[in-house]
Scaffold this motif. Sequence first.
Motif, PDB file in Angstrom:
ATOM      1  N   SER A 185      60.348  19.389   8.827  1.00  0.00           N
ATOM      2  CA  SER A 185      61.531  18.740   8.239  1.00  0.00           C
ATOM      3  C   SER A 185      62.146  17.736   9.202  1.00  0.00           C
ATOM      4  O   SER A 185      62.587  16.655   8.793  1.00  0.00           O
ATOM      5  CB  SER A 185      62.582  19.777   7.850  1.00  0.00           C
ATOM      6  OG  SER A 185      62.140  20.515   6.749  1.00  0.00           O
ATOM      7  N   LYS A 186      62.169  18.069  10.480  1.00  0.00           N
ATOM      8  CA  LYS A 186      62.710  17.146  11.491  1.00  0.00           C
ATOM      9  C   LYS A 186      61.853  15.892  11.589  1.00  0.00           C
ATOM     10  O   LYS A 186      62.368  14.778  11.705  1.00  0.00           O
ATOM     11  CB  LYS A 186      62.799  17.844  12.851  1.00  0.00           C
ATOM     12  CG  LYS A 186      63.849  18.922  12.896  1.00  0.00           C
ATOM     13  CD  LYS A 186      63.815  19.671  14.206  1.00  0.00           C
ATOM     14  CE  LYS A 186      64.770  20.868  14.146  1.00  0.00           C
ATOM     15  NZ  LYS A 186      64.631  21.736  15.296  1.00  0.00           N
ATOM     16  N   ILE A 187      60.552  16.077  11.536  1.00  0.00           N
ATOM     17  CA  ILE A 187      59.625  14.938  11.594  1.00  0.00           C
ATOM     18  C   ILE A 187      59.804  14.056  10.362  1.00  0.00           C
ATOM     19  O   ILE A 187      59.915  12.829  10.463  1.00  0.00           O
ATOM     20  CB  ILE A 187      58.165  15.439  11.699  1.00  0.00           C
ATOM     21  CG1 ILE A 187      57.944  16.151  13.035  1.00  0.00           C
ATOM     22  CG2 ILE A 187      57.174  14.296  11.504  1.00  0.00           C
ATOM     23  CD1 ILE A 187      56.643  16.925  13.128  1.00  0.00           C
ATOM     24  N   MET A 188      59.853  14.696   9.185  1.00  0.00           N
ATOM     25  CA  MET A 188      59.990  13.947   7.936  1.00  0.00           C
ATOM     26  C   MET A 188      61.332  13.224   7.874  1.00  0.00           C
ATOM     27  O   MET A 188      61.427  12.125   7.323  1.00  0.00           O
ATOM     28  CB  MET A 188      59.810  14.878   6.733  1.00  0.00           C
ATOM     29  CG  MET A 188      58.438  15.530   6.648  1.00  0.00           C
ATOM     30  SD  MET A 188      57.043  14.381   6.722  1.00  0.00           S
ATOM     31  CE  MET A 188      57.196  13.613   5.116  1.00  0.00           C
ATOM     32  N   SER A 189      62.348  13.809   8.473  1.00  0.00           N
ATOM     33  CA  SER A 189      63.664  13.177   8.511  1.00  0.00           C
ATOM     34  C   SER A 189      63.601  11.863   9.303  1.00  0.00           C
ATOM     35  O   SER A 189      64.177  10.849   8.886  1.00  0.00           O
ATOM     36  CB  SER A 189      64.680  14.127   9.136  1.00  0.00           C
ATOM     37  OG  SER A 189      65.933  13.513   9.218  1.00  0.00           O
TER      38      SER A 189
END
Length: 161
Positions: free
Chosen positions: A43-47
Amino acid sequence: MQFSKSTDYALHALLHLANSQSGHNVGIRELAATLGVSESYLSKIMSKLRQDGIVRAVPGVKGGYELARAAADITFLDVIQVIEGRQQLFECSNVNSQQHQLLVKEGTAQTDQECTGKCECLVEKVMQGAEQHLHHYLRQHTIQSVLDEAFQRRIHVGHRK
């Protein structure tokens, strides 16, 4: 030089999104399971990818992520710079050293000049040249080019059977 695992996951997530059925967004749970990584980490990467306009989040129960632009328009350099940052890979920290001053004095371009500011570091010049070549190479490779190569390999293997 080594890229982080986050870059690896980001590139593979984008390949998965690009390879998914047209108009079908992919939920974080499916993406995380496919990549074998935790949902919170991904999720952090996709954010980061969303903030830079590479993917877009689709809200709702059946929401998820989809590419925000064509796979042919997403270069490896784009992704790496989002995840790793856009800083210069090498910076000369030896401009005030004796060795650097000897190289400047022996060089033909700056023989009679006094170095009042920052003299050109010859090591940095080589490293910046290498970085330019790397950036050029990474700009040439897109998410779509990897999918195209995978497709060509499948066709080639299929013909051998």
